[in-house]
Design an enzyme around this catalytic site. Structure first.
Site, PDB file in Angstrom:
ATOM      1  N   GLN A   1       4.211   0.457   2.240  1.00 21.29           N
ATOM      2  CA  GLN A   1       4.434  -0.685   3.013  1.00 21.29           C
ATOM      3  C   GLN A   1       5.745  -1.453   2.400  1.00 21.29           C
ATOM      4  O   GLN A   1       5.495  -1.625   0.980  1.00 21.29           O
ATOM      5  CB  GLN A   1       3.112  -1.568   2.975  1.00 21.29           C
ATOM      6  CG  GLN A   1       2.082  -0.955   3.722  1.00 21.29           C
ATOM      7  CD  GLN A   1       2.015  -1.089   5.322  1.00 21.29           C
ATOM      8  OE1 GLN A   1       2.048  -2.203   5.555  1.00 21.29           O
ATOM      9  NE2 GLN A   1       2.728  -0.234   5.873  1.00 21.29           N
TER      10      GLN A   1
ATOM     11  N   ASP B   1       0.739  -1.106  -0.003  1.00 23.77           N
ATOM     12  CA  ASP B   1       0.101   0.023  -0.033  1.00 23.77           C
ATOM     13  C   ASP B   1       0.962   1.392   0.140  1.00 23.77           C
ATOM     14  O   ASP B   1       1.855   1.528   0.575  1.00 23.77           O
ATOM     15  CB  ASP B   1      -0.874   0.018   1.201  1.00 23.77           C
ATOM     16  CG  ASP B   1      -1.703  -1.060   1.717  1.00 23.77           C
ATOM     17  OD1 ASP B   1      -1.433  -2.119   0.689  1.00 23.77           O
ATOM     18  OD2 ASP B   1      -1.945  -1.154   2.705  1.00 23.77           O
TER      19      ASP B   1
ATOM     20  N   SER C   1      -0.353   0.169   7.612  1.00 26.87           N
ATOM     21  CA  SER C   1      -0.493   1.329   6.719  1.00 26.87           C
ATOM     22  C   SER C   1      -0.941   2.464   7.647  1.00 26.87           C
ATOM     23  O   SER C   1      -1.517   2.155   8.702  1.00 26.87           O
ATOM     24  CB  SER C   1      -1.494   1.021   5.709  1.00 26.87           C
ATOM     25  OG  SER C   1      -0.971   0.475   4.718  1.00 26.87           O
TER      26      SER C   1
HETATM   27  C1  FRU Z   1      -3.865  -3.674   2.696  1.00 24.38           C
HETATM   28  C2  FRU Z   1      -3.274  -4.160   4.218  1.00 24.38           C
HETATM   29  C3  FRU Z   1      -3.717  -3.086   5.149  1.00 24.38           C
HETATM   30  C4  FRU Z   1      -2.420  -3.225   6.239  1.00 24.38           C
HETATM   31  C5  FRU Z   1      -1.234  -3.488   5.119  1.00 24.38           C
HETATM   32  C6  FRU Z   1      -0.209  -4.409   5.813  1.00 24.38           C
HETATM   33  O1  FRU Z   1      -3.283  -3.981   1.728  1.00 24.38           O
HETATM   34  O2  FRU Z   1      -3.634  -5.235   4.478  1.00 24.38           O
HETATM   35  O3  FRU Z   1      -4.784  -3.175   5.724  1.00 24.38           O
HETATM   36  O4  FRU Z   1      -2.322  -2.012   6.937  1.00 24.38           O
HETATM   37  O5  FRU Z   1      -1.865  -4.229   4.138  1.00 24.38           O
HETATM   38  O6  FRU Z   1       0.733  -4.617   5.069  1.00 24.38           O
END
Ligand code: FRU
Length: 495
Positions: A55, A39, A99
């Site tokens: 991420q 993300d 995130s």
């Molecule tokens: C969405 C997600 C978010 C989380 C992140 C973890 O793609 O699952 O909800 O914060 O990725 O990497």
């Protein structure tokens, strides 16, 4: 003070990021400095530049213990990497910095709000990961975790809200100057809801209310909310997990959802009016938006679908990329997207063709490449005999190709990467219902080495997909079953 974990990530990415040749990356889409990206996080403006965090797992091309990667840009098309911003190095985020978002504080510091994951022993003795919200503050390069973390925990959830699914805070200002944030959560009905929290200073937050409840309408848990005003309405973007298909609008698995409606800022009440998918292709998830200094609402998403990650080979030096920045607008309750207008500054070797007959396969002189923009206007040669199918094929060599194809009798535009060289049993095709005028349709297609994004009509739909065909496959051709005629505007995109 830089922790051992952050120092290690920074040293690793400096060495392994530099070893990735620019030709192995997209030209103008952001990819991770090395390793894995999902993300977009903390997308915003700080000290005159766009900041994009993401991420990030620098050490391999798969998801693992989450860090925040970091890049900055002046035009959202040329990105410069900054050192890794967050590593999972404190007790409240030991299992990952998930995130979140960013907000510039009045005193000049840059505040990051993110989900910290930690382990909690359950009554039966086993451990489970719980999610809570954390703060870090910095100067645009280095960030210190706030000593008061976590700032929102299970104690701040409404009744029935799960502390195992409580994530992705996105801060936005209310017109009276208070800060508000949306957070995804799983209520007792096992679906999703978006919660609102309020703060005066960005550090102390208080639960306000449920902004929107899924009630098992669109998938289950709702991830990565973003909520903002647009053209007189309010828009809630979120990414539902575990969706069931609904016609051609929503598909199985992870998807995207745009709800529009009105928002009463004093009461925090959102009255829903319309729903639609954000992207109709295969790979688009967890978008965030920014308001540009000239008032445009621009969105970037992760150009990947969780269920289709296997398209990337495990030995790849990077995995995951961001979408093209897209300008958003609302017309009659519908979300429209257009490629960021600054993309025009990358156009080279512009060519135009008019009234080209297409029947069977057609190639045009000088039309090839993997980083290109094409505006295609197709129509039937004879209005009384509308062709059965029109297709544009790209990333093509003797063996492979990827395509968008249009079947006017069915009203279907199809994204198809089945022959892109993928050897995995994942989704390779997706269909979308489009409006056309008796077989006349305009699409704008943007390719950037490892992705294809197709904007339909005036941007009323977009279909995105990742493809990892060897970049030497740069052929482009057009095909019609029947007699079609097309106009083409073409440009290579690059510096
Ligand atoms: C969405 C997600 C978010 C989380 C992140 C973890 O793609 O699952 O909800 O914060 O990725 O990497």
């Amino acid at each position: 003070m830089i922790s051992r974990e952050l120092q290690r990530a920074r040293e690793y990415e400096a060495e392994y990021g530099a070893a990735i040749h620019p030709e192995q990356r997209p030209v103008f889409h952001l990819s991770p400095r090395c390793g894995w990206m999902n993300d977009p996080n903390g997308f915003g403006i700080y000290q005159g530049k766009y900041h994009m965090f993401y991420q990030y797992y620098p050490y391999a091309s798969h998801w693992d213990s989450m860090h925040w990667g970091h890049a900055v840009s002046s035009d959202l098309l040329h990105w410069e990497y900054l050192p890794c911003a967050l590593a999972p190095d404190t007790d409240p985020d030991r299992e990952g910095c998930f995130s979140g978002s960013a907000f510039p504080l009045p005193d000049g510091r840059h505040l990051l709000m993110y989900t910290g994951v930690s382990r909690e022993q359950q009554p039966g003795g086993q451990f489970r990961e719980i999610q809570a919200q954390n703060i870090a503050v910095g100067d645009g390069t280095d960030y210190q975790k706030y000593e008061g973390n976590p700032v929102l925990t299970a104690a701040d959830l409404p009744e029935g809200g799960s502390r195992f699914d409580f994530r992705d805070p996105k801060i936005f200002p209310l017109s009276d100057g208070r800060l508000c944030c949306t957070i995804g959560n799983r209520p007792a009905d096992d679906s999703g809801q978006i919660l609102l929290y309020l703060s005066e200073d960005g550090f102390r937050w208080k639960y306000w209310k449920v902004l929107a409840a899924n009630r098992n309408r669109f998938g289950r848990m709702w991830e990565c909310p973003d909520f903002f005003p647009l053209d007189g309405k309010w828009v809630l973007l979120t990414s539902p997990q575990d969706m069931l298909p609904q016609g051609f609008e929503y598909h199985n698995g992870n998807g995207t959802l745009c709800l529009t409606g009105s928002f009463d800022e004093a009461e925090g009440n959102f009255t829903e009016e319309t729903d639609q998918a954000i992207d109709y292709g295969i790979d688009f998830y967890a978008p965030q938006t920014v308001l540009t200094p000239d008032g445009r609402r621009v969105m970037i998403g992760w150009l990947q679908n969780w269920d289709a990650c296997a398209i990337r080979r495990p030995e790849s030096v990077w995995a995951g990329q961001m979408s093209l920045p897209r300008e958003l607008s609302l017309r009659n309750g519908r979300l429209y997207q257009q490629p960021l207008r600054e993309l025009a500054s990358l156009r080279r070797d512009e060519k135009e063709f008019h009234d080209i007959p297409v029947s069977g396969q057609v190639r045009l002189p000088g039309i090839q490449g993997r980083a290109v923009e094409m505006e295609i206007r197709v129509r039937p040669a004879d209005p009384a005999a509308v062709f059965h199918k029109f297709a544009v094929r790209f990333a093509e060599d003797g063996q492979f190709h990827t395509a968008f194809s249009f079947r006017p009798h069915e009203g279907i535009l199809k994204a198809d990467r089945k022959f892109s060289g993928s050897r995995r049993a994942i989704v390779h095709q997706r269909r979308c219902l489009v409006e056309h005028r008796d077989g006349a349709l305009t699409i704008r297609l943007i390719l950037d080495r490892f992705s294809a994004e197709c904007f339909v009509g005036e941007g009323e739909q977009v279909m995105s997909m990742a493809l990892y065909t060897d970049t030497a496959a740069d052929g482009i051709s057009f095909f019609a079953d029947g007699d079609a005629v097309m106009d083409l505007k073409f440009a290579r995109l690059g510096d």
